[in-house]
Design a protein around this motif. Sequence first.
Motif, PDB file in Angstrom:
ATOM      1  N   VAL A 298      31.452  72.532  15.805  1.00  0.00           N
ATOM      2  CA  VAL A 298      31.796  72.513  17.232  1.00  0.00           C
ATOM      3  C   VAL A 298      30.672  73.129  18.049  1.00  0.00           C
ATOM      4  O   VAL A 298      30.242  72.576  19.077  1.00  0.00           O
ATOM      5  N   ALA A 299      30.176  74.276  17.585  1.00  0.00           N
ATOM      6  CA  ALA A 299      29.089  74.948  18.298  1.00  0.00           C
ATOM      7  C   ALA A 299      27.836  74.077  18.332  1.00  0.00           C
ATOM      8  O   ALA A 299      27.122  74.019  19.342  1.00  0.00           O
ATOM      9  N   MET A 300      27.559  73.379  17.235  1.00  0.00           N
ATOM     10  CA  MET A 300      26.388  72.507  17.190  1.00  0.00           C
ATOM     11  C   MET A 300      26.531  71.351  18.174  1.00  0.00           C
ATOM     12  O   MET A 300      25.557  70.929  18.811  1.00  0.00           O
ATOM     13  N   SER A 301      27.752  70.823  18.325  1.00  0.00           N
ATOM     14  CA  SER A 301      27.945  69.724  19.282  1.00  0.00           C
ATOM     15  C   SER A 301      27.667  70.203  20.698  1.00  0.00           C
ATOM     16  O   SER A 301      27.096  69.463  21.513  1.00  0.00           O
ATOM     17  N   TYR A 302      28.044  71.442  21.019  1.00  0.00           N
ATOM     18  CA  TYR A 302      27.761  71.981  22.354  1.00  0.00           C
ATOM     19  C   TYR A 302      26.268  72.212  22.549  1.00  0.00           C
ATOM     20  O   TYR A 302      25.733  71.997  23.641  1.00  0.00           O
ATOM     21  N   ALA A 303      25.605  72.668  21.492  1.00  0.00           N
ATOM     22  CA  ALA A 303      24.156  72.875  21.589  1.00  0.00           C
ATOM     23  C   ALA A 303      23.441  71.551  21.833  1.00  0.00           C
ATOM     24  O   ALA A 303      22.519  71.458  22.650  1.00  0.00           O
ATOM     25  N   ILE A 304      23.893  70.503  21.129  1.00  0.00           N
ATOM     26  CA  ILE A 304      23.324  69.173  21.350  1.00  0.00           C
ATOM     27  C   ILE A 304      23.625  68.706  22.773  1.00  0.00           C
ATOM     28  O   ILE A 304      22.765  68.141  23.458  1.00  0.00           O
ATOM     29  N   ALA A 305      24.847  68.960  23.248  1.00  0.00           N
ATOM     30  CA  ALA A 305      25.226  68.556  24.601  1.00  0.00           C
ATOM     31  C   ALA A 305      24.349  69.219  25.651  1.00  0.00           C
ATOM     32  O   ALA A 305      24.008  68.607  26.674  1.00  0.00           O
ATOM     33  N   SER A 306      23.971  70.471  25.428  1.00  0.00           N
ATOM     34  CA  SER A 306      23.113  71.159  26.401  1.00  0.00           C
ATOM     35  C   SER A 306      21.743  70.496  26.472  1.00  0.00           C
ATOM     36  O   SER A 306      21.173  70.328  27.557  1.00  0.00           O
ATOM     37  N   MET A 307      21.213  70.087  25.317  1.00  0.00           N
ATOM     38  CA  MET A 307      19.937  69.401  25.290  1.00  0.00           C
ATOM     39  C   MET A 307      20.034  68.043  25.986  1.00  0.00           C
ATOM     40  O   MET A 307      19.155  67.656  26.773  1.00  0.00           O
ATOM     41  N   VAL A 308      21.120  67.309  25.732  1.00  0.00           N
ATOM     42  CA  VAL A 308      21.317  66.007  26.359  1.00  0.00           C
ATOM     43  C   VAL A 308      21.430  66.157  27.875  1.00  0.00           C
ATOM     44  O   VAL A 308      20.839  65.394  28.646  1.00  0.00           O
ATOM     45  N   THR A 309      22.188  67.156  28.319  1.00  0.00           N
ATOM     46  CA  THR A 309      22.378  67.385  29.755  1.00  0.00           C
ATOM     47  C   THR A 309      21.056  67.667  30.445  1.00  0.00           C
ATOM     48  O   THR A 309      20.756  67.106  31.510  1.00  0.00           O
ATOM     49  N   LYS A 310      20.272  68.525  29.854  1.00  0.00           N
ATOM     50  CA  LYS A 310      18.975  68.872  30.468  1.00  0.00           C
ATOM     51  C   LYS A 310      18.065  67.651  30.552  1.00  0.00           C
ATOM     52  O   LYS A 310      17.386  67.433  31.570  1.00  0.00           O
ATOM     53  N   LYS A 311      18.046  66.843  29.511  1.00  0.00           N
ATOM     54  CA  LYS A 311      17.200  65.651  29.531  1.00  0.00           C
ATOM     55  C   LYS A 311      17.717  64.638  30.543  1.00  0.00           C
ATOM     56  O   LYS A 311      16.929  63.982  31.246  1.00  0.00           O
ATOM     57  N   LEU A 312      19.022  64.505  30.633  1.00  0.00           N
ATOM     58  CA  LEU A 312      19.630  63.601  31.610  1.00  0.00           C
ATOM     59  C   LEU A 312      19.227  63.990  33.030  1.00  0.00           C
ATOM     60  O   LEU A 312      18.810  63.142  33.833  1.00  0.00           O
ATOM     61  N   ILE A 313      19.340  65.272  33.348  1.00  0.00           N
ATOM     62  CA  ILE A 313      18.997  65.743  34.688  1.00  0.00           C
ATOM     63  C   ILE A 313      17.499  65.599  34.956  1.00  0.00           C
ATOM     64  O   ILE A 313      17.073  65.345  36.083  1.00  0.00           O
ATOM     65  N   ALA A 314      16.703  65.723  33.922  1.00  0.00           N
ATOM     66  CA  ALA A 314      15.252  65.609  34.100  1.00  0.00           C
ATOM     67  C   ALA A 314      14.795  64.166  34.272  1.00  0.00           C
ATOM     68  O   ALA A 314      13.809  63.908  34.971  1.00  0.00           O
ATOM     69  N   GLN A 315      15.528  63.202  33.665  1.00  0.00           N
ATOM     70  CA  GLN A 315      14.993  61.844  33.587  1.00  0.00           C
ATOM     71  C   GLN A 315      15.837  60.761  34.243  1.00  0.00           C
ATOM     72  O   GLN A 315      15.376  59.631  34.394  1.00  0.00           O
ATOM     73  N   SER A 316      17.071  61.044  34.642  1.00  0.00           N
ATOM     74  CA  SER A 316      17.917  60.004  35.224  1.00  0.00           C
ATOM     75  C   SER A 316      17.325  59.468  36.527  1.00  0.00           C
ATOM     76  O   SER A 316      16.817  60.229  37.361  1.00  0.00           O
ATOM     77  N   ALA A 317      17.434  58.156  36.704  1.00  0.00           N
ATOM     78  CA  ALA A 317      16.967  57.526  37.946  1.00  0.00           C
ATOM     79  C   ALA A 317      17.787  57.970  39.148  1.00  0.00           C
ATOM     80  O   ALA A 317      17.364  57.783  40.291  1.00  0.00           O
ATOM     81  N   GLU A 318      18.956  58.549  38.914  1.00  0.00           N
ATOM     82  CA  GLU A 318      19.833  58.964  40.013  1.00  0.00           C
ATOM     83  C   GLU A 318      19.422  60.305  40.624  1.00  0.00           C
ATOM     84  O   GLU A 318      19.852  60.636  41.726  1.00  0.00           O
ATOM     85  N   VAL A 319      18.606  61.070  39.912  1.00  0.00           N
ATOM     86  CA  VAL A 319      18.298  62.435  40.358  1.00  0.00           C
ATOM     87  C   VAL A 319      17.613  62.490  41.723  1.00  0.00           C
ATOM     88  O   VAL A 319      17.988  63.305  42.570  1.00  0.00           O
ATOM     89  N   PRO A 320      16.602  61.646  41.999  1.00  0.00           N
ATOM     90  CA  PRO A 320      16.002  61.712  43.339  1.00  0.00           C
ATOM     91  C   PRO A 320      17.017  61.498  44.463  1.00  0.00           C
ATOM     92  O   PRO A 320      16.949  62.163  45.507  1.00  0.00           O
ATOM     93  N   GLY A 321      17.964  60.579  44.248  1.00  0.00           N
ATOM     94  CA  GLY A 321      18.999  60.352  45.253  1.00  0.00           C
ATOM     95  C   GLY A 321      19.910  61.550  45.422  1.00  0.00           C
ATOM     96  O   GLY A 321      20.317  61.889  46.546  1.00  0.00           O
ATOM     97  N   ILE A 322      20.248  62.210  44.310  1.00  0.00           N
ATOM     98  CA  ILE A 322      21.072  63.424  44.382  1.00  0.00           C
ATOM     99  C   ILE A 322      20.353  64.501  45.180  1.00  0.00           C
ATOM    100  O   ILE A 322      20.945  65.176  46.027  1.00  0.00           O
ATOM    101  N   LYS A 323      19.060  64.636  44.921  1.00  0.00           N
ATOM    102  CA  LYS A 323      18.285  65.647  45.641  1.00  0.00           C
ATOM    103  C   LYS A 323      18.231  65.342  47.133  1.00  0.00           C
ATOM    104  O   LYS A 323      18.309  66.257  47.969  1.00  0.00           O
ATOM    105  N   ARG A 324      18.101  64.054  47.486  1.00  0.00           N
ATOM    106  CA  ARG A 324      18.107  63.700  48.905  1.00  0.00           C
ATOM    107  C   ARG A 324      19.447  64.027  49.549  1.00  0.00           C
ATOM    108  O   ARG A 324      19.516  64.509  50.681  1.00  0.00           O
TER     109      ARG A 324
END
Length: 368
Positions: free
Chosen positions: A233-259
């Motif tokens: 369970v703890a490992m799944s959360y650790a993986i989720a944190s990595m996925v979340t950070k990469k999503l926020i760094a690379q999603s095409a939606e992020v510039p629009g969110i920032k605007r």
Amino acid sequence: MNNQDSGYDGALISELGVKRYLKGVKSLGVSNINFFLRGAALEKAWQECNFGCHGPSYRSLRRPSTKSELLLPLDNISPALAGLVDGVQHQTFGQVDRLAGGVQRTAEGLHATGADNFAKVGDENYAAYSFAKTALEKLITFEINILDNPISQIAMAVVSEYVSVLPEWLLEDSLKQGALKFPEKIDTLWLIKALSIGIIENTSQEDLAQAVKLLNDPTQRFLGKQLGKKLAVAMSYAIASMVTKKLIAQSAEVPGIKRDLVKIRKAVKPLKGGLGGTLLTLLGTQGHLDKAAQASRRLKNSSPRLWNILRFKLNGANMVYFLVENMLSEYVDRLSLLERNPKEFAKVMAALVKDKQTPAIFFPGIHA
């Protein structure tokens, strides 16, 4: 690996999204042309049809682009220019949409469309008020890639829920195949903060630290299964944190969110009367509040569990979910499928693995 051939096309699931793909599968029975065809096969089928069975709109099934994806090339050239184009849309076509939504919401608020809708409006207004009191300042102060910002909190909540329900064999195979590319180090403090906020649960700081230690060491990543369910369970959360950070760094939606956040910051600055009333003042042009409410209702209909996490654990964050709805839509659609039809969810996951789309399991819409 418990993987049977589902008959589904993993590449098309990745391209179209699970909801659109499964809807297309159901529609094939009444279509003379397989709109899942691509390239030369599609052209051949269309020539044989020669407009005798379908109009041009049936040529192919494609995922429509979001506004943020359309603006992304401009963002890459000039964020200021993209902001200008977005602002023009906001003041023209967007204004008409907000006005139409405002009329509907005002009618709901006046009890003109039934008691159920009236009750929804009351709860949505209260949720927006609660969020403003507890989190609006963080929304406009912190960068979105910091967990103090509610944008990151919402993303982490959704991704954690999703990764936690993936089969253990899938996580293990993904690690072995290298489908999960890890940063130099997974951030333990991020995970501990997520635990303290209540975004993740049923684990401990000690288990999280041990999971991070294992995942940060490539030679130890496959030992989790031997160390019991708690560590898994703890490992799944650790993986989720990595996925979340990469999503926020690379999603095409992020510039629009920032605007969108820039607009909110500018609107908040001159307002008085405390943060408690600020969000309602911002959204209380009713059309804006309607947009937030509609997104919240879509989430509640798709995944009641996720909606409850945002509404209660994150103190009304369901009323700013509209900011990240596009970025998180595929995760929500897959969780919705799991809640309604677990067997179909398993078939979709198997198809993604079979067709070597494993990275798209964790990073739908971005390159892993």
